[in-house]
Motif scaffolding. Structure first.
Motif, PDB file in Angstrom:
ATOM      1  N   ALA A  42      38.161  35.469  37.622  1.00  0.00           N
ATOM      2  CA  ALA A  42      36.905  34.747  37.839  1.00  0.00           C
ATOM      3  C   ALA A  42      35.786  35.706  38.246  1.00  0.00           C
ATOM      4  CB  ALA A  42      37.098  33.669  38.913  1.00  0.00           C
ATOM      5  N   LEU A  43      36.093  36.641  39.125  1.00  0.00           N
ATOM      6  CA  LEU A  43      35.090  37.635  39.517  1.00  0.00           C
ATOM      7  C   LEU A  43      34.654  38.456  38.308  1.00  0.00           C
ATOM      8  CD1 LEU A  43      36.606  38.902  42.910  1.00  0.00           C
ATOM      9  CD2 LEU A  43      34.659  37.353  42.604  1.00  0.00           C
ATOM     10  N   ALA A  44      35.609  38.816  37.464  1.00  0.00           N
ATOM     11  CA  ALA A  44      35.295  39.610  36.268  1.00  0.00           C
ATOM     12  C   ALA A  44      34.399  38.831  35.304  1.00  0.00           C
ATOM     13  CB  ALA A  44      36.577  40.043  35.576  1.00  0.00           C
ATOM     14  N   VAL A  45      34.647  37.542  35.149  1.00  0.00           N
ATOM     15  CA  VAL A  45      33.807  36.707  34.281  1.00  0.00           C
ATOM     16  C   VAL A  45      32.377  36.695  34.808  1.00  0.00           C
ATOM     17  CG1 VAL A  45      33.333  34.318  33.576  1.00  0.00           C
ATOM     18  CG2 VAL A  45      35.653  35.243  33.365  1.00  0.00           C
ATOM     19  N   LEU A  46      32.214  36.489  36.099  1.00  0.00           N
ATOM     20  CA  LEU A  46      30.870  36.445  36.685  1.00  0.00           C
ATOM     21  C   LEU A  46      30.203  37.811  36.645  1.00  0.00           C
ATOM     22  CD1 LEU A  46      31.528  34.068  39.712  1.00  0.00           C
ATOM     23  CD2 LEU A  46      30.466  33.511  37.508  1.00  0.00           C
ATOM     24  N   ASP A  47      30.977  38.864  36.812  1.00  0.00           N
ATOM     25  CA  ASP A  47      30.433  40.216  36.732  1.00  0.00           C
ATOM     26  C   ASP A  47      29.904  40.497  35.329  1.00  0.00           C
ATOM     27  OD1 ASP A  47      29.987  42.925  37.784  1.00  0.00           O
ATOM     28  OD2 ASP A  47      31.660  43.509  36.503  1.00  0.00           O
ATOM     29  N   VAL A  76      33.198  30.749  46.455  1.00  0.00           N
ATOM     30  CA  VAL A  76      32.060  30.470  47.343  1.00  0.00           C
ATOM     31  C   VAL A  76      32.513  30.522  48.801  1.00  0.00           C
ATOM     32  CG1 VAL A  76      30.391  28.705  48.037  1.00  0.00           C
ATOM     33  CG2 VAL A  76      30.748  29.186  45.607  1.00  0.00           C
ATOM     34  N   ALA A  77      33.645  29.889  49.109  1.00  0.00           N
ATOM     35  CA  ALA A  77      34.165  29.887  50.481  1.00  0.00           C
ATOM     36  C   ALA A  77      34.470  31.300  50.977  1.00  0.00           C
ATOM     37  CB  ALA A  77      35.423  29.022  50.569  1.00  0.00           C
ATOM     38  N   ASP A  78      34.920  32.171  50.067  1.00  0.00           N
ATOM     39  CA  ASP A  78      35.228  33.556  50.432  1.00  0.00           C
ATOM     40  C   ASP A  78      33.990  34.451  50.450  1.00  0.00           C
ATOM     41  OD1 ASP A  78      37.912  32.913  50.658  1.00  0.00           O
ATOM     42  OD2 ASP A  78      38.467  33.715  48.693  1.00  0.00           O
ATOM     43  N   GLY A  79      32.836  33.907  50.054  1.00  0.00           N
ATOM     44  CA  GLY A  79      31.603  34.690  50.040  1.00  0.00           C
ATOM     45  C   GLY A  79      31.448  35.564  48.805  1.00  0.00           C
ATOM     46  N   PHE A  80      32.264  35.317  47.783  1.00  0.00           N
ATOM     47  CA  PHE A  80      32.231  36.126  46.570  1.00  0.00           C
ATOM     48  C   PHE A  80      31.270  35.594  45.510  1.00  0.00           C
ATOM     49  CE2 PHE A  80      36.925  37.328  47.485  1.00  0.00           C
ATOM     50  CZ  PHE A  80      36.514  38.263  48.425  1.00  0.00           C
ATOM     51  N   ALA A  81      30.833  34.353  45.657  1.00  0.00           N
ATOM     52  CA  ALA A  81      29.921  33.748  44.683  1.00  0.00           C
ATOM     53  C   ALA A  81      29.023  32.743  45.406  1.00  0.00           C
ATOM     54  CB  ALA A  81      30.700  33.045  43.575  1.00  0.00           C
ATOM     55  N   THR A  82      27.930  32.431  44.750  1.00  0.00           N
ATOM     56  CA  THR A  82      27.039  31.377  45.247  1.00  0.00           C
ATOM     57  C   THR A  82      26.904  30.311  44.169  1.00  0.00           C
ATOM     58  OG1 THR A  82      25.075  32.510  44.403  1.00  0.00           O
ATOM     59  CG2 THR A  82      25.681  32.934  46.707  1.00  0.00           C
ATOM     60  N   ARG A  83      26.630  29.119  44.628  1.00  0.00           N
ATOM     61  CA  ARG A  83      26.364  27.995  43.738  1.00  0.00           C
ATOM     62  C   ARG A  83      24.924  27.570  43.938  1.00  0.00           C
ATOM     63  NH1 ARG A  83      31.190  23.658  44.382  1.00  0.00           N
ATOM     64  NH2 ARG A  83      32.097  25.349  45.501  1.00  0.00           N
ATOM     65  N   GLY A  84      24.250  27.284  42.849  1.00  0.00           N
ATOM     66  CA  GLY A  84      22.869  26.816  42.956  1.00  0.00           C
ATOM     67  C   GLY A  84      22.515  25.929  41.783  1.00  0.00           C
ATOM     68  N   LYS A  85      21.342  25.364  41.866  1.00  0.00           N
ATOM     69  CA  LYS A  85      20.852  24.501  40.782  1.00  0.00           C
ATOM     70  C   LYS A  85      20.424  25.356  39.600  1.00  0.00           C
ATOM     71  CE  LYS A  85      20.777  20.463  43.001  1.00  0.00           C
ATOM     72  NZ  LYS A  85      21.776  19.499  42.713  1.00  0.00           N
ATOM     73  N   GLU A  96      27.006  32.341  40.587  1.00  0.00           N
ATOM     74  CA  GLU A  96      26.635  33.754  40.452  1.00  0.00           C
ATOM     75  C   GLU A  96      27.431  34.588  41.440  1.00  0.00           C
ATOM     76  OE1 GLU A  96      22.512  36.230  39.859  1.00  0.00           O
ATOM     77  OE2 GLU A  96      22.438  34.292  40.860  1.00  0.00           O
ATOM     78  N   LEU A  97      27.789  35.779  41.024  1.00  0.00           N
ATOM     79  CA  LEU A  97      28.528  36.719  41.851  1.00  0.00           C
ATOM     80  C   LEU A  97      27.626  37.244  42.966  1.00  0.00           C
ATOM     81  CD1 LEU A  97      31.371  38.036  41.736  1.00  0.00           C
ATOM     82  CD2 LEU A  97      30.346  39.889  40.442  1.00  0.00           C
ATOM     83  N   THR A  98      28.173  37.387  44.164  1.00  0.00           N
ATOM     84  CA  THR A  98      27.440  37.985  45.276  1.00  0.00           C
ATOM     85  C   THR A  98      27.756  39.479  45.325  1.00  0.00           C
ATOM     86  OG1 THR A  98      29.247  37.656  46.839  1.00  0.00           O
ATOM     87  CG2 THR A  98      27.620  35.856  46.661  1.00  0.00           C
TER      88      THR A  98
END
Length: 154
Positions: A42-47, A76-85, A96-98
């Motif tokens: 999942a991190l790789a996809v967002l990267d 999101v809970a682990d702080g690795f991604a954010t969710r937004g509109k 999006e990846l943080t």
């Protein structure tokens, strides 16, 4: 592990895919890296793709939208991604990846690389660089030939 005899370009591609999958699994096992495969993927996809809608993430990851939502919730809970509109559609969610997520992915990839590199004393750096170049060219050619967006994750 027996390699399937090559009789066509398709056979070669199948062998490459099988070997790449095995290589990735082996790296995960011997690296001691504790990041679950689904999270790393999942991190790789967002990267690779940047901000994406949850539905697009699910398509790329080849999972159901509920599974994608759960996985993204974990990121999101682990702080690795954010969710937004989604700025183009306020009803849709964009993920999006943080920087922390990008750093965690990089650390996992480095652990995989270090674990494998220590076992490759018979492979010189030039040989490994040629293999990397060949695989990168193969991936680029496949992306260019694709009728729709091609995506790759770890």
């Amino acid at each position: 592990m027996q390699q399937t005899p090559v009789t066509s370009a398709e056979d070669s591609v199948v062998n490459l895919l099988v070997t790449a999958g095995r290589l990735t699994r082996l790296a995960g096992v011997i690296s001691g890296e504790d990041l679950p495969r689904a999270v790393m993927r999942a991190l790789a996809v967002l990267d690779e793709h940047g901000a994406v809608r949850v539905s697009e993430f699910a398509r790329i990851d080849r999972c159901s939208q509920p599974a994608a939502t759960a996985l993204i919730g974990r990121l999101v809970a682990d702080g690795f991604a954010t969710r937004g509109k989604d700025p183009q559609d306020s009803r849709a969610v964009v993920v999006e990846l943080t920087p922390a997520g990008r750093d965690r992915l990089q650390r996992a990839r480095r652990a995989f690389g270090a674990a494998l590199a220590t076992r490759l004393s018979e492979f010189d750096t030039d040989r490994l660089a040629r293999m990397e170049t060949d695989l990168t060219e193969l991936l680029d050619a496949l992306k260019k030939a694709a009728p729709r967006q091609i995506t790759v994750g770890d």
